[in-house]
Each structure stands twice: as structure tokens, then as C-alpha cells.
Motif scaffolding. Structure first.
Motif, PDB file in Angstrom:
ATOM      1  N   VAL A 163      78.661 -22.684  10.883  1.00 59.07           N
ATOM      2  CA  VAL A 163      79.419 -22.337   9.374  1.00 59.07           C
ATOM      3  C   VAL A 163      80.774 -22.907   9.724  1.00 59.07           C
ATOM      4  CG1 VAL A 163      77.804 -20.640   8.997  1.00 59.07           C
ATOM      5  CG2 VAL A 163      79.848 -20.076  10.240  1.00 59.07           C
ATOM      6  N   GLY A 164      81.340 -22.752  10.984  1.00 57.38           N
ATOM      7  CA  GLY A 164      82.721 -23.346  11.433  1.00 57.38           C
ATOM      8  C   GLY A 164      83.673 -22.094  11.691  1.00 57.38           C
ATOM      9  N   ARG A 165      84.748 -22.421  12.311  1.00 60.47           N
ATOM     10  CA  ARG A 165      85.590 -21.220  12.852  1.00 60.47           C
ATOM     11  C   ARG A 165      86.226 -20.445  11.636  1.00 60.47           C
ATOM     12  NH1 ARG A 165      82.570 -24.130  16.007  1.00 60.47           N
ATOM     13  NH2 ARG A 165      83.605 -24.906  17.908  1.00 60.47           N
ATOM     14  N   LYS A 166      86.776 -21.256  10.651  1.00 57.84           N
ATOM     15  CA  LYS A 166      87.499 -20.663   9.590  1.00 57.84           C
ATOM     16  C   LYS A 166      87.013 -19.667   8.873  1.00 57.84           C
ATOM     17  CE  LYS A 166      90.646 -21.945   5.897  1.00 57.84           C
ATOM     18  NZ  LYS A 166      91.485 -22.816   5.168  1.00 57.84           N
ATOM     19  N   PRO A 167      85.726 -19.842   8.287  1.00 56.23           N
ATOM     20  CA  PRO A 167      84.983 -18.845   7.603  1.00 56.23           C
ATOM     21  C   PRO A 167      84.722 -17.700   8.258  1.00 56.23           C
ATOM     22  CG  PRO A 167      83.924 -21.295   7.263  1.00 56.23           C
ATOM     23  CD  PRO A 167      85.004 -21.306   8.324  1.00 56.23           C
ATOM     24  N   LEU A 168      84.303 -17.763   9.368  1.00 53.85           N
ATOM     25  CA  LEU A 168      84.084 -16.510  10.254  1.00 53.85           C
ATOM     26  C   LEU A 168      85.418 -15.630  10.583  1.00 53.85           C
ATOM     27  CD1 LEU A 168      81.318 -17.446  13.136  1.00 53.85           C
ATOM     28  CD2 LEU A 168      81.319 -15.956  11.113  1.00 53.85           C
ATOM     29  N   MET A 169      86.428 -16.337  10.816  1.00 55.92           N
ATOM     30  CA  MET A 169      87.912 -15.870  11.119  1.00 55.92           C
ATOM     31  C   MET A 169      87.994 -15.064   9.660  1.00 55.92           C
ATOM     32  SD  MET A 169      89.322 -18.944  13.175  1.00 55.92           S
ATOM     33  CE  MET A 169      90.913 -18.236  13.586  1.00 55.92           C
ATOM     34  N   LEU A 170      88.152 -15.720   8.856  1.00 54.31           N
ATOM     35  CA  LEU A 170      88.463 -14.938   7.440  1.00 54.31           C
ATOM     36  C   LEU A 170      87.519 -13.906   6.998  1.00 54.31           C
ATOM     37  CD1 LEU A 170      89.293 -18.089   5.347  1.00 54.31           C
ATOM     38  CD2 LEU A 170      90.971 -16.536   6.317  1.00 54.31           C
ATOM     39  N   PHE A 171      86.330 -14.087   7.417  1.00 49.41           N
ATOM     40  CA  PHE A 171      85.235 -12.922   7.002  1.00 49.41           C
ATOM     41  C   PHE A 171      85.576 -11.883   8.064  1.00 49.41           C
ATOM     42  CE2 PHE A 171      81.239 -11.182   8.684  1.00 49.41           C
ATOM     43  CZ  PHE A 171      80.839 -10.362   7.583  1.00 49.41           C
ATOM     44  N   GLY A 172      86.060 -12.111   9.184  1.00 49.67           N
ATOM     45  CA  GLY A 172      86.325 -10.863  10.076  1.00 49.67           C
ATOM     46  C   GLY A 172      87.550 -10.251   9.922  1.00 49.67           C
ATOM     47  N   VAL A 173      88.689 -10.938   9.585  1.00 51.28           N
ATOM     48  CA  VAL A 173      89.982 -10.025   9.237  1.00 51.28           C
ATOM     49  C   VAL A 173      89.761  -9.356   7.773  1.00 51.28           C
ATOM     50  CG1 VAL A 173      92.294 -10.380   8.724  1.00 51.28           C
ATOM     51  CG2 VAL A 173      91.370 -11.425  10.640  1.00 51.28           C
ATOM     52  N   GLY A 174      89.104 -10.078   6.827  1.00 53.85           N
ATOM     53  CA  GLY A 174      89.053  -9.377   5.425  1.00 53.85           C
ATOM     54  C   GLY A 174      87.796  -8.323   5.402  1.00 53.85           C
ATOM     55  N   GLY A 175      86.883  -8.493   6.327  1.00 54.49           N
ATOM     56  CA  GLY A 175      85.902  -7.489   6.264  1.00 54.49           C
ATOM     57  C   GLY A 175      86.370  -6.411   6.692  1.00 54.49           C
ATOM     58  N   CYS A 176      87.329  -6.384   7.923  1.00 56.07           N
ATOM     59  CA  CYS A 176      87.945  -5.327   8.571  1.00 56.07           C
ATOM     60  C   CYS A 176      88.973  -4.420   7.552  1.00 56.07           C
ATOM     61  CB  CYS A 176      88.803  -5.732   9.834  1.00 56.07           C
ATOM     62  SG  CYS A 176      87.684  -5.891  11.204  1.00 56.07           S
ATOM     63  N   CYS A 177      89.485  -5.452   6.921  1.00 51.39           N
ATOM     64  CA  CYS A 177      90.494  -4.706   5.825  1.00 51.39           C
ATOM     65  C   CYS A 177      89.724  -4.049   4.878  1.00 51.39           C
ATOM     66  CB  CYS A 177      91.168  -6.070   4.865  1.00 51.39           C
ATOM     67  SG  CYS A 177      92.291  -5.052   3.742  1.00 51.39           S
ATOM     68  N   VAL A 178      88.565  -4.312   4.336  1.00 52.75           N
ATOM     69  CA  VAL A 178      87.609  -3.512   3.461  1.00 52.75           C
ATOM     70  C   VAL A 178      87.450  -2.243   4.418  1.00 52.75           C
ATOM     71  CG1 VAL A 178      85.415  -3.477   2.106  1.00 52.75           C
ATOM     72  CG2 VAL A 178      87.004  -5.519   2.061  1.00 52.75           C
ATOM     73  N   CYS A 179      86.759  -2.352   5.483  1.00 53.30           N
ATOM     74  CA  CYS A 179      86.279  -1.185   6.319  1.00 53.30           C
ATOM     75  C   CYS A 179      87.523  -0.314   6.347  1.00 53.30           C
ATOM     76  CB  CYS A 179      85.833  -1.490   7.606  1.00 53.30           C
ATOM     77  SG  CYS A 179      84.227  -2.717   7.175  1.00 53.30           S
ATOM     78  N   LEU A 180      88.641  -0.784   6.638  1.00 55.53           N
ATOM     79  CA  LEU A 180      89.763   0.114   7.042  1.00 55.53           C
ATOM     80  C   LEU A 180      89.998   0.964   5.655  1.00 55.53           C
ATOM     81  CD1 LEU A 180      92.161  -2.412   8.905  1.00 55.53           C
ATOM     82  CD2 LEU A 180      91.349  -0.042   9.711  1.00 55.53           C
ATOM     83  N   ILE A 181      90.130   0.366   4.665  1.00 53.75           N
ATOM     84  CA  ILE A 181      90.135   1.020   3.154  1.00 53.75           C
ATOM     85  C   ILE A 181      89.408   2.309   2.958  1.00 53.75           C
ATOM     86  CG2 ILE A 181      89.945   0.828   0.623  1.00 53.75           C
ATOM     87  CD1 ILE A 181      91.013  -2.174   1.190  1.00 53.75           C
ATOM     88  N   LEU A 182      88.015   1.724   3.243  1.00 48.94           N
ATOM     89  CA  LEU A 182      87.040   2.943   3.121  1.00 48.94           C
ATOM     90  C   LEU A 182      87.211   3.898   4.514  1.00 48.94           C
ATOM     91  CD1 LEU A 182      84.037   3.785   2.114  1.00 48.94           C
ATOM     92  CD2 LEU A 182      83.115   2.310   3.949  1.00 48.94           C
ATOM     93  N   GLU A 183      87.541   3.793   5.600  1.00 46.63           N
ATOM     94  CA  GLU A 183      87.829   4.738   6.532  1.00 46.63           C
ATOM     95  C   GLU A 183      88.916   5.502   6.094  1.00 46.63           C
ATOM     96  OE1 GLU A 183      87.565   6.362  10.533  1.00 46.63           O
ATOM     97  OE2 GLU A 183      86.246   5.395   9.124  1.00 46.63           O
ATOM     98  N   ALA A 184      90.061   4.957   5.559  1.00 48.41           N
ATOM     99  CA  ALA A 184      91.028   5.742   5.234  1.00 48.41           C
ATOM    100  C   ALA A 184      90.650   6.627   3.924  1.00 48.41           C
ATOM    101  CB  ALA A 184      92.257   4.991   4.760  1.00 48.41           C
ATOM    102  N   ALA A 185      90.126   6.252   3.255  1.00 48.50           N
ATOM    103  CA  ALA A 185      89.637   7.076   1.751  1.00 48.50           C
ATOM    104  C   ALA A 185      88.870   8.210   2.509  1.00 48.50           C
ATOM    105  CB  ALA A 185      88.835   6.210   0.981  1.00 48.50           C
ATOM    106  N   LEU A 186      87.905   8.201   3.462  1.00 48.60           N
ATOM    107  CA  LEU A 186      87.127   9.177   3.820  1.00 48.60           C
ATOM    108  C   LEU A 186      87.762  10.172   4.829  1.00 48.60           C
ATOM    109  CD1 LEU A 186      83.987   6.749   4.555  1.00 48.60           C
ATOM    110  CD2 LEU A 186      83.873   8.702   2.855  1.00 48.60           C
TER     111      LEU A 186
END
Length: 503
Positions: free
Chosen positions: A305-328
Motif C-alpha cells: 500500500v505504500g509508506r504515506k497511506p500507512l503513516m497518515l492512517f497511523g497519526v490520524g487514527g491516533c488522533c481519533v483514539c485520543l479524542i475518544l480517550e479524552a472524552a471517556l
């Protein structure tokens, strides 16, 4: 005939790369063991960080715990930069020995620490040694093995922390896991006796024959042209400067996901959610185990799939998880009564963050650092990236205990904001390095004059077995190819000529 795209994978290549990648266990284990150590009440009592009667933290406990994490990263910065110098001047094997000796010294002091001051000093030395192993990088799937072994080191630390929790001796609960950290540097000293020296280092030192023999055995291709490496060009030459900015920028954003905060302070964070010591260590083991699995997943899919898609997925996905964690945490941590909410906080945020981080930052990110720079400054480029990681972690880990004590869940907002804007920025700036030969990486940064020859212009004359270069203007140029053929092919050519002469 166009050059073959067949993989140059062979058993010896894999064996050498696998052994070198084991150095990441020697990094991951001591980097992660602090999490379970801080989760052990006997350690906290021994070091005077909590009152044994009340179970509450002493007056300066927050600052001391922050220092225990911070000085490890401070030592890391020095270790990475000095390891780079050692490797460039004395070889990669000398660099591994250098890191192993510092790791052994620091690990021994940690295991035998008698007070807080000794423990903090030992953490500085251990960080100096263990982070230097990150200066050794491979490529593609083989760099993925580095990520897997980093996660494995983290996991072993968590498992040992869990295992020694059941020890009868109170000091063994925390000294035992710390003592096991000494195994991995000893392992790397043994590895140095087996693996060959870096061919590129030998070429830079003028030992062409030794380098050629190693390359023939590992890759069956000739070594790259070499240039004198230098730090100055990385910041003054336009193409190099852009590479350095991209690598250091992503290193900062990748560590702003807060994943290392979760790792190093995991048991403490789980404690705020109302869980006991045993459950804290169990969650830590589970979180780390998830990372191992998804490091392997990232390594397998990265070249597809390439490096860039995984890198963006990694950081963006963590952002979503952090929002969820902060809310909980904001909703349920203080009361610690909503068990469903607490379970979601652990399972749906920290575990998911571990998955996406492992694939996108731990695997794809470290591959990106190693591919971004040309051969002659690759070691320095990777070291600058790792130094940025260490400095970023130093700031966050040093501030974490104080921040959570004073602003609580709002501390997550820092990570959320940085990862959100970081993902957006990197979407436009990150280049894709998948499938581009290292020797041709300069072309995506406008430094085409640094590319000696493009692989698409190479052909083999089947009659003469000579290497033919198709020039940009369409002309053909035959070049001497003695170093361009393997000993096996050279032998076949001689036998073919002898048969032709006899006929």
C-alpha cells in the motif's frame, strides 16, 4: 533486456538482517520496563515515592517520576548522536558494541539502585545505550522487522513485569524485570561476532574488495558510489534540507500521538480509571501484545500500500483514539463507577491507538526515515530523526505526571491538536518512497544531478554480458562490468568462452 525486478531476497540476507534487528529488543525492553516498574507499589515505597501507611504520593513524587522518564530520553539524544559518530568512523559493528556496553552499565546500575538519585542517573546511562541501537536501520520488510522487535521488546518488559508481580520477595518484583534487561545487550555482543561489517562503511574507508565480497554474498549486486558524509549539507543543500525537515517533522508528530505516554505511564493511567495493580499490569500486557501483532501486519502490507497511506492512517487514527480517550476519561475517571465506560476507555481507545500507531508510525515511519536520505548521509538522517523522537518524548514524559495532576484529561488536548494538524499538513507534504531505489531517491527532491544512473536505463547485452546504459538522449553506452556481475555469472562467461574456443 530490462533489469530484473525479481527480489534479491536470500537466506543469508534475511539471517543478517534478522540478527541486526534484534538490537531493537535491546532498545524496546529497557525503554518500556519503566511502565511496569512504576506500577509496582514495592518500588514506589522503596524509593520513597509513596507513603507506605497512607498509600499516597510524597511531596516531590510527581517530579521524581517525571525525571525517571525524562532523563532516559535525555540520555537517548546523546546516545543516538554519539552512536552515529562511532558508526561513521569505526563501523556499524563498533557502534553496536558501544551501545551494548552503555546498556549493560546502565542496566546493572538500575537493577542495583539503592535510592532515587542512583536510579535516575542509571536511567540516563541506560537511555544513552539503548537508543543508540535505533541508529542501525534496514529497508522495507527488513525495517518492518525492526518495528516488530521494538514491539517485542516492549511486550517482554510487560510480560516480565506481570510475571514478577507474583514473586514472594518484594524487591524482586521490580529488580527482577530490570535485571533481565542485561540479557539483550549481551545478545547483541554475540551478534556482532556473527554479522559482517556494513559494505557502505567499508567503501567509505576504501576497502573495496571487502565491501564487494560482502555485497556479493548478501545482495549479489555491486556497492553504491560513495560520497563523504557531512552534517552541514543536510541543512544547507535544498534537497537535503527538505528531507531533514520531513523526517524530523514526522518524528515530532508521530511522538505527539501520546503513545509513549500511555506505554510508560500505562499502569498509572489505568489506576486513575479505578483498576488495581494486577489489572493495571494485565492491561499493559494486552496493550503491548496488540502492538506486536500490528507491527507485523504493517510490515507485511507496507510494500503493497505504500509508506504515506500507512503513516497518515497511523497519526490520524491516533488522533481519533485520543479524542475518544479524552472524552471517556473526562466523563468516567473521577467517579470510577461506570465500568462499561472504563472498559471502553481501555479497549476502544488505548488498544485501537496501539494498532494504528504500530502500523503507521512504528513500522512505516521508521522505514520512511531510512529511505528518505541518500546513502552517504542516511545514518545521520536517521539519527536526527531518532534524536527528535527522543527530545519530543523527553518533554512529554517529563511533563506528564505534573500535567495529569493539575489539568487531568485536558492534557490530551495537546496531542489531539498536534496530530490533527500534523495529519493535514503531512497529507500535502509527505512524498511516497515505495518502489523508488535508494540511489534514485534524489529525483523526488529535485536533486537529479546526484543520481549516477537510473535503473530504468540499465540493460544487459546478452551477447557480451556487458552492462548497457541508455543515456537520456537515447544513445547506448557500454560500460565495464566486472564489478557488475556476480562470481557465478563471471564463471559461466569464462566457461562459455572456453567452449567457444575449443569448438
Amino acid at each position: 533486456m530490462a533489469p530484473s525486478k525479481k527480489s534479491q531476497f536470500n537466506g543469508y540476507n534475511f539471517f543478517v538482517c534478522f540478527l541486526v534487528s534484534l538490537g531493537q529488543i535491546a532498545f524496546g525492553y529497557p525503554a518500556s520496563i519503566i511502565g511496569t516498574t512504576l506500577g509496582e507499589p514495592p518500588f514506589l515505597i522503596y524509593m520513597g515515592l509513596i507513603d507506605p501507611l497512607t498509600g499516597k504520593e510524597t511531596g516531590n513524587a510527581e517530579a521524581l517520576i517525571g525525571a525517571m522518564n525524562g532523563v532516559f530520553q535525555a540520555g537517548a539524544v546523546i546516545g543516538i548522536l554519539t552512536a552515529s559518530y562511532i558508526m561513521d568512523h569505526f563501523g556499524r559493528k563498533a557502534g553496536v558494541l558501544y551501545c551494548s556496553l552503555f546498556s549493560l552499565f546502565g542496566g546493572a546500575l538500575l537493577c542495583g539502585s539503592q535510592n532515587v538519585a542512583m536510579f535516575i542517573g542509571a536511567r540516563f546511562i541506560a537511555g544513552w545505550g539503548s537508543w543508540g541501537f535505533l541508529a542501525v536501520r534496514l529497508r522495507g520488510f527488513f525495517v518492518g522487522m525492526n518495528g516488530v522487535n521494538i514491539a517485542l521488546g516492549y511486550a517482554l518488559a510487560s510480560y516480565m513485569g506481570m510475571a514478577f508481580y507474583f514473586a514472594d520477595n518484594e524487591t524482586a518484583k521490580w529488580r527482577g524485570p530490570l535485571g533481565l534487561a542485561l540479557l539483550w545487550p549481551f545478545m547483541m555482543i554475540a551478534v556482532v561476532c556473527v554479522v559482517p561489517e556494513s559494505p557502505r562503511f567499508l567503501l567509505m574507508k576504501g576497502e573495496v574488495e571487502k565491501a564487494r565480497d560482502i555485497v556479493y554474498r548478501i545482495h549479489k549486486i555491486k556497492g553504491d558510489p560513495t560520497k563523504k558524509p557531512g552534517w552541514w549539507a543536510m541543512f544547507t543543500k535544498k534537497g537535503y534540507r527538505r528531507r531533514t525537515a520531513l523526517a524530523m517533522g514526522f518524528a515530532f508528530i508521530g511522538q505527539s500521538t501520546g503513545v509513549l505516554v500511555i506505554n510508560n505511564y500505562g499502569p498509572s493511567l489505568y489506576a486513575t480509571l479505578g483498576y488495581g495493580t494486577k489489572q493495571q499490569l494485565e492491561f499493559q500486557c494486552g496493550w503491548i501484545t496488540v502492538g506486536i501483532v500490528f507491527n507485523a501486519v504493517g510490515a507485511m502490507f507496507m510494500d503493497k500500500v505504500g509508506r504515506k497511506p500507512l503513516m497518515l492512517f497511523g497519526v490520524g487514527g491516533c488522533c481519533v483514539c485520543l479524542i475518544l480517550e479524552a472524552a471517556l476519561v473526562a466523563s468516567f475517571a473521577e467517579e470510577a463507577t461506570n465500568k462499561a465506560g472504563l472498559a471502553a476507555g481501555v479497549g476502544k481507545s488505548t488498544m485501537e491507538a496501539s494498532k494504528v500507531y504500530s502500523m503507521g508510525v512504528d513500522v512505516a515511519g521508521v522505514v520512511f526515515y531510512s529511505e528518505l536520505f541518500p546513502n552517504h548521509i542516511r545514518a545521520k538522517g536517521v539519527c536526527l530523526s531518532m534524536a527528535t523522537v527522543a527530545l519530543t518524548d523527553l518533554v512529554y514524559l517529563q511533563a506528564t505526571t505534573t500535567a495529569f495532576a493539575n489539568i487531568g484529561w485536558k492534557f490530551y488536548l495537546i496531542f489531539i491538536i498536534i496530530t490533527f494538524f500534523g495529519t493535514t499538513l503531512m497529507f500535502f507534504l509527505l512524498p511516497e518512497t515505495k518502489g523508488i531505489p535508494l540511489e534514485e531517491m534524489a529525483k523526488i527532491f529535485g536533486d537529479t544531478e546526484d543520481v549516477v544512473v537510473f535503473s530504468s536505463d540499465l540493460h544487459i547485452d546478452q551477447n557480451t554480458h556487458e552492462l548497457v546504459v541508455t543515456a537520456r538522449e537515447g544513445k547506448l553506452e557500454h560500460v565495464a562490468t566486472h564489478q557488475g556481475v556476480t562470481p557465478e555469472i563471471e564463471k559461466q562467461i569464462v566457461e562459455h568462452r572456453e567452449r567457444a574456443t575449443d569448438a
